[in-house]
Motif scaffolding. Structure first.
Motif, PDB file in Angstrom:
ATOM      1  N   ALA A  44     -24.802  -1.616 -16.475  1.00  0.00           N
ATOM      2  CA  ALA A  44     -23.369  -1.296 -16.506  1.00  0.00           C
ATOM      3  C   ALA A  44     -23.002  -0.704 -15.153  1.00  0.00           C
ATOM      4  O   ALA A  44     -23.868  -0.356 -14.351  1.00  0.00           O
ATOM      5  N   VAL A  45     -21.701  -0.622 -14.889  1.00  0.00           N
ATOM      6  CA  VAL A  45     -21.220   0.021 -13.664  1.00  0.00           C
ATOM      7  C   VAL A  45     -20.467   1.289 -14.048  1.00  0.00           C
ATOM      8  O   VAL A  45     -19.898   1.370 -15.131  1.00  0.00           O
ATOM      9  N   TYR A  46     -20.479   2.275 -13.151  1.00  0.00           N
ATOM     10  CA  TYR A  46     -20.035   3.605 -13.534  1.00  0.00           C
ATOM     11  C   TYR A  46     -19.060   4.227 -12.543  1.00  0.00           C
ATOM     12  O   TYR A  46     -19.417   5.161 -11.818  1.00  0.00           O
ATOM     13  N   PRO A  47     -17.807   3.776 -12.509  1.00  0.00           N
ATOM     14  CA  PRO A  47     -16.824   4.490 -11.692  1.00  0.00           C
ATOM     15  C   PRO A  47     -16.656   5.939 -12.141  1.00  0.00           C
ATOM     16  O   PRO A  47     -16.348   6.811 -11.322  1.00  0.00           O
ATOM     17  N   SER A  48     -16.897   6.201 -13.427  1.00  0.00           N
ATOM     18  CA  SER A  48     -16.805   7.587 -13.905  1.00  0.00           C
ATOM     19  C   SER A  48     -17.843   8.468 -13.228  1.00  0.00           C
ATOM     20  O   SER A  48     -17.596   9.656 -12.969  1.00  0.00           O
ATOM     21  N   SER A  49     -19.015   7.916 -12.916  1.00  0.00           N
ATOM     22  CA  SER A  49     -20.037   8.708 -12.229  1.00  0.00           C
ATOM     23  C   SER A  49     -19.634   9.024 -10.795  1.00  0.00           C
ATOM     24  O   SER A  49     -20.052  10.039 -10.240  1.00  0.00           O
TER      25      SER A  49
ATOM     26  N   ASP B 251     -28.547  16.446   2.815  1.00  0.00           N
ATOM     27  CA  ASP B 251     -29.276  17.636   2.375  1.00  0.00           C
ATOM     28  C   ASP B 251     -29.594  17.602   0.883  1.00  0.00           C
ATOM     29  O   ASP B 251     -30.585  18.180   0.446  1.00  0.00           O
ATOM     30  N   VAL B 252     -28.733  16.940   0.108  1.00  0.00           N
ATOM     31  CA  VAL B 252     -28.898  16.888  -1.345  1.00  0.00           C
ATOM     32  C   VAL B 252     -28.572  15.480  -1.825  1.00  0.00           C
ATOM     33  O   VAL B 252     -27.598  14.874  -1.366  1.00  0.00           O
ATOM     34  N   VAL B 253     -29.388  14.966  -2.757  1.00  0.00           N
ATOM     35  CA  VAL B 253     -29.136  13.677  -3.406  1.00  0.00           C
ATOM     36  C   VAL B 253     -28.884  13.924  -4.889  1.00  0.00           C
ATOM     37  O   VAL B 253     -29.679  14.602  -5.549  1.00  0.00           O
ATOM     38  N   THR B 254     -27.786  13.394  -5.400  1.00  0.00           N
ATOM     39  CA  THR B 254     -27.478  13.553  -6.822  1.00  0.00           C
ATOM     40  C   THR B 254     -27.069  12.213  -7.422  1.00  0.00           C
ATOM     41  O   THR B 254     -26.795  11.250  -6.706  1.00  0.00           O
ATOM     42  N   GLY B 255     -27.032  12.194  -8.739  1.00  0.00           N
ATOM     43  CA  GLY B 255     -26.561  11.015  -9.446  1.00  0.00           C
ATOM     44  C   GLY B 255     -27.624  10.442 -10.366  1.00  0.00           C
ATOM     45  O   GLY B 255     -28.821  10.555 -10.110  1.00  0.00           O
TER      46      GLY B 255
ATOM     47  N   ILE C 227     -16.649   9.844  -9.935  1.00  0.00           N
ATOM     48  CA  ILE C 227     -15.799  11.019 -10.092  1.00  0.00           C
ATOM     49  C   ILE C 227     -16.642  12.272 -10.314  1.00  0.00           C
ATOM     50  O   ILE C 227     -16.422  13.317  -9.684  1.00  0.00           O
ATOM     51  N   MET C 228     -17.621  12.183 -11.216  1.00  0.00           N
ATOM     52  CA  MET C 228     -18.423  13.358 -11.550  1.00  0.00           C
ATOM     53  C   MET C 228     -19.169  13.886 -10.334  1.00  0.00           C
ATOM     54  O   MET C 228     -19.242  15.107 -10.103  1.00  0.00           O
ATOM     55  N   ASN C 229     -19.740  12.986  -9.542  1.00  0.00           N
ATOM     56  CA  ASN C 229     -20.490  13.405  -8.356  1.00  0.00           C
ATOM     57  C   ASN C 229     -19.569  13.911  -7.259  1.00  0.00           C
ATOM     58  O   ASN C 229     -19.767  14.985  -6.687  1.00  0.00           O
ATOM     59  N   VAL C 230     -18.551  13.125  -6.941  1.00  0.00           N
ATOM     60  CA  VAL C 230     -17.707  13.431  -5.791  1.00  0.00           C
ATOM     61  C   VAL C 230     -16.883  14.694  -6.015  1.00  0.00           C
ATOM     62  O   VAL C 230     -16.812  15.571  -5.137  1.00  0.00           O
ATOM     63  N   VAL C 231     -16.253  14.831  -7.164  1.00  0.00           N
ATOM     64  CA  VAL C 231     -15.391  15.984  -7.401  1.00  0.00           C
ATOM     65  C   VAL C 231     -16.196  17.280  -7.350  1.00  0.00           C
ATOM     66  O   VAL C 231     -15.763  18.275  -6.751  1.00  0.00           O
ATOM     67  N   ALA C 232     -17.378  17.289  -7.949  1.00  0.00           N
ATOM     68  CA  ALA C 232     -18.205  18.502  -7.914  1.00  0.00           C
ATOM     69  C   ALA C 232     -18.537  18.887  -6.475  1.00  0.00           C
ATOM     70  O   ALA C 232     -18.470  20.061  -6.102  1.00  0.00           O
ATOM     71  N   ALA C 233     -18.887  17.895  -5.657  1.00  0.00           N
ATOM     72  CA  ALA C 233     -19.217  18.178  -4.252  1.00  0.00           C
ATOM     73  C   ALA C 233     -17.996  18.628  -3.471  1.00  0.00           C
ATOM     74  O   ALA C 233     -18.064  19.566  -2.662  1.00  0.00           O
ATOM     75  N   GLN C 234     -16.861  17.978  -3.709  1.00  0.00           N
ATOM     76  CA  GLN C 234     -15.635  18.370  -3.008  1.00  0.00           C
ATOM     77  C   GLN C 234     -15.216  19.784  -3.369  1.00  0.00           C
ATOM     78  O   GLN C 234     -14.836  20.576  -2.500  1.00  0.00           O
ATOM     79  N   GLU C 235     -15.272  20.124  -4.640  1.00  0.00           N
ATOM     80  CA  GLU C 235     -14.870  21.466  -5.063  1.00  0.00           C
ATOM     81  C   GLU C 235     -15.839  22.530  -4.567  1.00  0.00           C
ATOM     82  O   GLU C 235     -15.469  23.697  -4.441  1.00  0.00           O
TER      83      GLU C 235
END
Length: 440
Positions: free
Chosen positions: A135-140, A218-222, A142-150
């Protein structure tokens, strides 16, 4: 379709209980043996390795590894309006929750002239992985990017697998979501090789159109499959990681008041992710167990990914667990430490407060896991495989570090000088004490 585990009338130790509970068999160590040469190849050959590996694993050789800015904007323009509205609402809600997660600096006056301050500092740069296999996950995104931006991270890169039917570009909705979030550094790189690219970079190399390629992060997430998890394990120490995310899990703690259609639908919603996905119902109600079993058969027969669902529900990782009462059920779900835990029972809110191990807890009949996957505002990148016992899901905290600042004046240091010397001598480190004596 789904097995039963009967724990009624049994008193089990924690070790015995863990042995009884279902769990997906994921051999990250074995996968690591396959992944290690991939990491070495990317570290040694950079962009050339990334193209070769895409051809090998994704069946397509991307013309460009870095997605052009115009392609990102075109993806937004072509986005179906209802999908765009849903993505924008999700971004709004996730941002609202994550803004509240920002930790607060503090200052402590330990004694006159003696002060310790703590500052929270974001990491310099992060690499965010977005899967694109079953599957593809545009929702992921959002979860990764918004947390890093905030968290205040200044440099973000996203990687998602190249798609054969898109001439080597990642999924269009994934690209559009990156653009909506203001992320313009996106790579058509998947799997373990994406983790390697983030960890080691492709420094000094450019893409075929001259674009500069990925600098180390420095950090890898997802989230990702077992090979992504293995890659993250192997690069940990070179970079930070969020967790070794494995196949998704749902546990439902329910009594006879639960609607069996709701419970069955929620178990299937996670089973459609992956044949290794775990769906577990914990209940003291034999009647509910029977009703859910029947509904699982009915609903699984008509769902889109019926073969995948049937495999997941019939696997050793999924089961209906019968317990004596809800207190015993709480002990079971705490031992299991599910990625997603739903509570559909009398006093659900009170029961939720007693849970100590879960990635996220969904309370009551109108808080399904699907809500958290998309639009609750919480983060859906969560610990799996029992890792909820010692770690938490993705959030602002994943991208910040606590830095302590110590400032003493001469009088404040003099007050404790003799005690520092005493401790230094007791530890056999007299030079530590001498460093204090030298100031007086």
């Amino acid at each position: 379709m789904i097995s039963r585990i009967d724990l009624r009338g049994r008193t089990l130790s924690r070790r015995e209980l863990l042995a009884e509970l279902p769990r997906a068999e994921v051999d990250v160590e074995h996968a690591g043996a396959a992944v290690a040469p991939i990491l070495d190849d990317v570290r040694t050959r950079g962009a050339a390795a990334l193209r070769d590996l895409a051809e090998r694993f994704d069946g397509v050789r991307p013309a460009l590894l870095r997605v052009p800015a115009q392609t990102l904007q075109d993806a937004v323009a072509e986005l179906e309006p209802t999908v765009r509205a849903a993505l924008e609402e999700t971004i709004l809600r996730v941002r609202r929750v994550h803004a509240a997660q920002r930790p607060t600096d503090f200052t402590v006056d330990v004694a006159p002239g003696a002060q310790v301050r703590q500052r929270w500092v974001p990491v310099r740069r992060v690499g965010l992985y977005v899967p694109g296999g079953l599957a593809v996950y545009p929702s992921s995104v959002i979860m990764n990017v918004v947390a890093a931006q905030e968290a205040g991270v200044g440099s973000l890169a996203v990687a998602s697998p190249p798609q054969k039917d898109r001439d080597g570009l990642p999924d269009a909705t994934v690209l559009a979501t990156c653009a909506l979030l203001g992320v313009d550094e996106v790579y058509a790189v998947g799997g373990a090789q994406a983790v390697a690219m983030f960890a080691y970079g492709a420094a000094g190399q450019t893409d075929e159109d001259g674009a500069t390629l990925c600098e180390p992060v420095d950090v890898v997430t997802g989230p990702g499959n077992v090979y992504v998890a293995a890659a993250k394990r192997l690069v940990r120490g070179v970079v930070g990681i969020d967790s070794e995310a494995g196949p998704t899990e749902i546990a439902v703690l329910a009594d006879e008041t639960a609607d069996p259609v709701h419970v069955a639908a929620d178990l299937i919603s996670q089973a459609e992710h992956d044949p290794l996905a775990a769906s577990v119902l914990v209940t003291p109600s034999v009647e509910l167990a029977g009703a859910v079993e029947a509904k699982l058969v009915d609903l699984a027969a008509t769902t889109l990914h019926r073969a995948r669902v049937a495999t997941a529900l019939g696997g050793t990782q999924s089961a209906i667990v019968l317990v004596d009462d809800l207190d015993a059920g709480l002990a079971v779900v705490d031992a299991y430490g599910a990625e997603h835990l739903e509570i559909q029972a009398r006093g659900a809110a009170e029961l939720a407060e007693r849970v100590t191990s879960a990635g996220a807890i969904f309370v009551g009949p109108y808080s399904p896991v699907s809500l958290g996957d998309y639009m609750a505002g919480s983060n859906h990148v969560l610990p799996t495989g029992g890792c909820a016992h010692f770690t938490s899901g993705l959030g602002v905290h994943s991208f910040v570090r606590a830095v302590q600042v110590i400032e003493y004046d001469a009088d404040a240091l003099a007050t404790v000088a003799d005690r520092i010397v005493a401790l230094a001598d007791a530890e056999g480190l007299p030079a530590h004490g001498d460093a204090v004596r030298a100031r007086f």
